[in-house]
Scaffold this active site. Structure first.
Site, PDB file in Angstrom:
ATOM      1  N   HIS A  77       0.662  -1.250   0.136  1.00 27.46           N
ATOM      2  CA  HIS A  77      -0.054  -0.150  -0.003  1.00 27.46           C
ATOM      3  C   HIS A  77       0.810   1.301   0.019  1.00 27.46           C
ATOM      4  CE1 HIS A  77      -3.530  -2.597   2.102  1.00 27.46           C
ATOM      5  NE2 HIS A  77      -3.071  -2.773   0.590  1.00 27.46           N
ATOM      6  N   HIS A 236      -9.000  -2.442  -5.607  1.00 26.20           N
ATOM      7  CA  HIS A 236      -8.002  -2.708  -4.715  1.00 26.20           C
ATOM      8  C   HIS A 236      -6.885  -3.564  -4.995  1.00 26.20           C
ATOM      9  CE1 HIS A 236      -5.822  -2.655  -0.678  1.00 26.20           C
ATOM     10  NE2 HIS A 236      -5.784  -3.977  -0.911  1.00 26.20           N
ATOM     11  N   ASP A 240      -3.109  -3.035  -5.362  1.00 25.93           N
ATOM     12  CA  ASP A 240      -2.041  -3.937  -4.666  1.00 25.93           C
ATOM     13  C   ASP A 240      -0.955  -4.296  -5.898  1.00 25.93           C
ATOM     14  OD1 ASP A 240      -2.733  -4.278  -2.331  1.00 25.93           O
ATOM     15  OD2 ASP A 240      -4.054  -6.282  -2.612  1.00 25.93           O
ATOM     16  N   HIS A 263      -0.229 -11.094  -4.976  1.00 25.76           N
ATOM     17  CA  HIS A 263       0.915 -10.695  -4.863  1.00 25.76           C
ATOM     18  C   HIS A 263       1.999 -11.691  -5.446  1.00 25.76           C
ATOM     19  CE1 HIS A 263      -0.689  -7.638  -2.388  1.00 25.76           C
ATOM     20  NE2 HIS A 263      -1.374  -8.629  -1.564  1.00 25.76           N
TER      21      HIS A 263
END
Length: 307
Positions: A77, A236, A240, A263
């Site tokens: 973030h 969101h 990321d 991720h």
């Protein structure tokens, strides 16, 4: 030209996964410094590069470590905020193992960085231009980089079998002209209520609450106030992705396409990219090219989030 911030900015809060209170300060740095974290609570080698090859874990968040074992997790973030505000050089000092989650988005980081102001430095911006497509897959998930004149992010998520409140969502954005700040920066991390106990039993999400994450149960949003956007979840995931792509070490001129990606897959994509020298080249940005980078065009007066 490369940039840093004019003044240091500090944040205090709890870590989403560790549940520990932490204080973090972002300091100006010189040209060519890049982005580094320093654990102020540790002795010895406590400097950790914010770079793709320092990623040591990517379960539900991105964790970086150095050779001495010093680490910082949930960096995505703040990395997205730095990239989305066009900041290339800072030192981030932190007195714990995890970046504070704040409200679960990048909004408070962005506000503080913009208020601190940007300082131009005496070196040109370099960018990574994608020359050949690179793709990685894992089951139904995939992540891909294709050549493009500026950074575009395309993302698709599918939670239709798990949550009616999220379902299937798609979104595409060109990250130039302040798009990150306007469109993505205040979108919060999210999870399914049924997964909370499983994560906590695994030692994760110990600091998570309905105040710092969007928690959904079927067709119900449990977090007070509901969703900020009908498609907040995919926004969101794009946030990321921008934070994880910032670990490339320089802005990307590319189209990133994520399909159920997270991720781990984005880091795997960067590792594959840098293992293929013919797939990219470093370029010194001229004025026109620099104008297409993320963060260029961010003006406080134009952005309601910064009010």
């Amino acid at each position: 030209m490369q940039t840093t911030i004019k003044n240091s900015v500090s944040f205090t809060g709890i870590g989403l996964h560790t549940g520990q209170n932490v204080r973090m300060t972002v300091h100006p740095a010189s040209a060519q410094y890049g982005i580094w974290f320093r654990r102020t609570d540790l002795t010895g080698d406590a400097l950790i590069p914010a770079r793709w090859d320092a990623v040591s874990d990517s379960r539900l968040c991105t964790k970086i470590s150095n050779a001495s074992g010093a680490s910082v997790s949930t960096i995505e973030h703040i990395m997205a905020a730095l990239s989305g505000c066009g900041v290339q050089n800072v030192l981030i000092e932190i007195d714990g193992p995890e970046v504070p989650v704040l409200d679960g988005s990048s909004a408070q980081f962005v506000k503080a960085l913009v208020r601190a102001g940007l300082q131009r430095l005496g070196a040109p911006v370099r960018a990574i231009e994608i020359l050949q497509s690179v793709e990685v897959t894992h089951g139904l998930a995939s992540a891909r980089l294709d050549p493009a004149e500026s950074l575009h992010i395309d993302f698709h998520i599918d939670f239709a079998d798990h949550s009616e409140a999220i379902g299937r969502q798609d979104k595409t954005l060109n990250m130039a002209n302040g798009a990150f700040v306007r469109e993505l920066s205040d979108s919060r991390t999210f999870c399914l209520q049924k997964d909370v106990e499983m994560m906590q039993n695994a030692g994760l999400a110990l600091g998570g609450t309905v105040e710092n994450a969007v928690v959904v149960d079927g067709d119900t949003v449990l977090s007070p106030g509901g969703l900020r956007y009908a498609d907040e979840a995919v926004r969101h995931k794009m946030l990321d992705a921008l934070g994880d792509l910032a670990l490339a070490g320089a802005p990307l001129l590319a189209r990133y396409t994520g399909h159920r990606a997270g991720h781990a897959l984005t880091n795997k994509l960067l590792r594959k990219l840098f293992a293929a020298p013919g797939a990219y080249r470093m370029v010194i940005c001229d004025e026109q090219m620099a104008a297409r980078l993320p963060g260029v065009g961010v003006h406080r007066k134009d952005l309601p989030i910064l009010a």
